[in-house]
Design an enzyme around this catalytic site. Structure first.
Site, short mmCIF file in Angstrom:
data_model
loop_
_atom_site.label_atom_id
_atom_site.label_comp_id
_atom_site.label_asym_id
_atom_site.label_seq_id
_atom_site.Cartn_x
_atom_site.Cartn_y
_atom_site.Cartn_z
N GLU A 243 -13.56 -6.11 5.04
CA GLU A 243 -12.32 -6.39 4.30
C GLU A 243 -12.31 -7.82 3.75
O GLU A 243 -12.57 -8.77 4.49
CB GLU A 243 -11.14 -6.15 5.22
CG GLU A 243 -11.15 -4.75 5.84
CD GLU A 243 -10.37 -4.66 7.13
OE1 GLU A 243 -9.35 -5.36 7.27
OE2 GLU A 243 -10.79 -3.90 8.03
N HIS B 237 -8.55 -3.70 2.14
CA HIS B 237 -8.96 -3.16 3.45
C HIS B 237 -9.96 -2.01 3.23
O HIS B 237 -9.69 -0.85 3.57
CB HIS B 237 -7.70 -2.64 4.16
CG HIS B 237 -7.87 -2.34 5.62
ND1 HIS B 237 -8.72 -1.39 6.10
CD2 HIS B 237 -7.27 -2.88 6.71
CE1 HIS B 237 -8.64 -1.34 7.41
NE2 HIS B 237 -7.79 -2.23 7.81
N ARG C 84 0.82 -1.23 0.00
CA ARG C 84 0.00 0.00 0.00
C ARG C 84 0.84 1.28 0.00
O ARG C 84 0.31 2.36 -0.20
CB ARG C 84 -0.98 0.01 1.16
CG ARG C 84 -0.36 0.02 2.55
CD ARG C 84 -1.45 0.09 3.63
NE ARG C 84 -0.90 -0.05 4.97
CZ ARG C 84 -1.60 0.18 6.07
NH1 ARG C 84 -2.88 0.54 5.99
NH2 ARG C 84 -1.06 0.04 7.27
O1 TA6 Z 1 -8.49 -4.46 9.71
C1 TA6 Z 1 -8.66 -3.87 10.98
C2 TA6 Z 1 -7.31 -3.40 11.48
O2 TA6 Z 1 -6.39 -4.47 11.54
C3 TA6 Z 1 -7.51 -2.72 12.82
O3 TA6 Z 1 -7.00 -3.52 13.87
C4 TA6 Z 1 -6.75 -1.39 12.66
O4 TA6 Z 1 -5.37 -1.55 12.96
C5 TA6 Z 1 -6.99 -1.13 11.17
O5 TA6 Z 1 -6.75 -2.42 10.57
C6 TA6 Z 1 -6.20 0.01 10.56
O6 TA6 Z 1 -4.87 -0.33 10.38
P1 TA6 Z 1 -3.88 0.80 9.78
O7 TA6 Z 1 -2.53 0.16 9.77
O8 TA6 Z 1 -4.36 1.14 8.40
O9 TA6 Z 1 -4.02 1.99 10.70
#
Ligand code: TA6
Length: 311
Positions: A283, A179, A109
């Protein structure tokens, strides 16, 4: 010639074989040096950052509201993840399994992709094919030879495919996810169906395992990894008079997350207001016991299709 015209000319000189549909596609670059593709066809508008092949915006014309959410505090800087749209988690989901110094959700990303092809489909959709570049940062984190290709088809529905080809001589395991931050009326007023009777790991309870009963509703921070599930799910949003339908292939995990207020206000790239209510992450992934093993020479495809139904 403005920056978008010069960016288009630069693109056409670099990719002469691509049949860029003139009136559908604009190439822009911001002051931080990030490259974007802005798309409008008869079905939808969209915006894509080449870093992370990151779809930031998708708004099909048959629904009043954009389908993807973007934080107003998101930063757009080379090497920094964008808060909203569809961040690409690859080649791991969450923390790196053995090295906590490596970034959450992998490096794809924050890695630049190059455009391999772009053009108009017979049905009026616009298809963009991108490939991740090998950088010093990416090679430091994953030394295996591989090819990572993203195919995005933008129309009244949105179709995304992430193809990983193992070009090494031994198998490798990986995790991945789209995501996706969905734009909702109010996370407290929506529900998610399709995960009934599905086992999950609750990240807020030290990955305690439970089984989902009925539809998901939200009244606090929620962060669950639903495992070994291949079913479609729906986000029911009565206030926006719509359901968002998520169909997937090549994925055995579905992750559902809302940070709620306290966690959102602790995040530098989230506003300190109630905009956290306007997003919900659902996701499409392969994570935890659903990691993917790719044998030498083989390709694994993670695919998802989003559609919007009026209700
Ligand atoms: O997918 C959910 C998650 O793993 C949460 O635990 C939170 O960490 C979110 O992803 C966002 O992650 P990021 O690294 O984009 O801030």
């Amino acid at each position: 010639m403005d920056t978008s015209q010069s960016a288009t000319k630069e693109y056409e000189s670099k990719y002469p074989s691509s049949h860029v549909a003139e009136d559908q596609v604009r190439f822009t670059k911001d002051e931080a040096g990030l490259d974007y593709i802005e798309i409008e066809n008869r079905h939808a508008t969209a915006k894509l950052a080449l870093q992370g092949a990151h779809l930031m915006h998708w708004h099909p014309k048959h629904t009043a509201q954009p389908v993807l959410w973007m934080s107003e505090q998101s930063r757009f800087e080379p090497g920094r993840s964008i808060r909203g749209g569809i961040p690409l988690c690859w080649p791991w989901f969450g923390a790196h399994p053995t090295d906590s110094s490596l970034c959450m959700h992998g490096f794809a990303r924050v890695t630049p992709f190059s455009v391999i092809d772009i053009g108009q489909m017979y049905n009026g959709n616009t298809r963009v094919i991108l490939q991740m570049k090998q950088t010093e940062n990416s090679q430091r984190q994953l030394s295996y030879p591989y090819t990572l290709t993203m195919t995005i088809e933008i129309g009244a529905t949105l179709s995304i495919k992430l193809s990983t080809t193992n070009r090494a001589t031994q198998p490798f395991f990986m995790g991945e996810a789209f995501h996706t931050y969905f734009n909702v009326s109010d996370v407290e007023k929506v529900s998610v169906s399709g995960l009934d009777n599905t086992e999950y790991a609750d990240k807020l309870l030290d990955y305690w395992r439970g089984t989902q009963e009925g539809d998901l509703t939200f009244n606090q921070e929620f962060d669950r990894v639903y495992v070994s599930t291949k079913t479609a799910v729906k986000i029911h949003d009565p206030a926006f008079n719509r359901d968002i339908v998520i169909n997937k292939k090549g994925s055995s995990t579905t992750v559902v997350w809302t940070p709620w207020q306290k966690k959102a206000h602790q995040m530098a790239d989230m506003a300190k207001d109630d905009s956290w209510r306007k997003m919900l992450c659902v996701e499409t992934a392969n994570a935890m016991e659903n990691l993917v093993m790719i044998n030498p020479g083989y390709t694994h495809i993670l695919a998802v299709e989003y559609s919007v139904e009026s209700v």
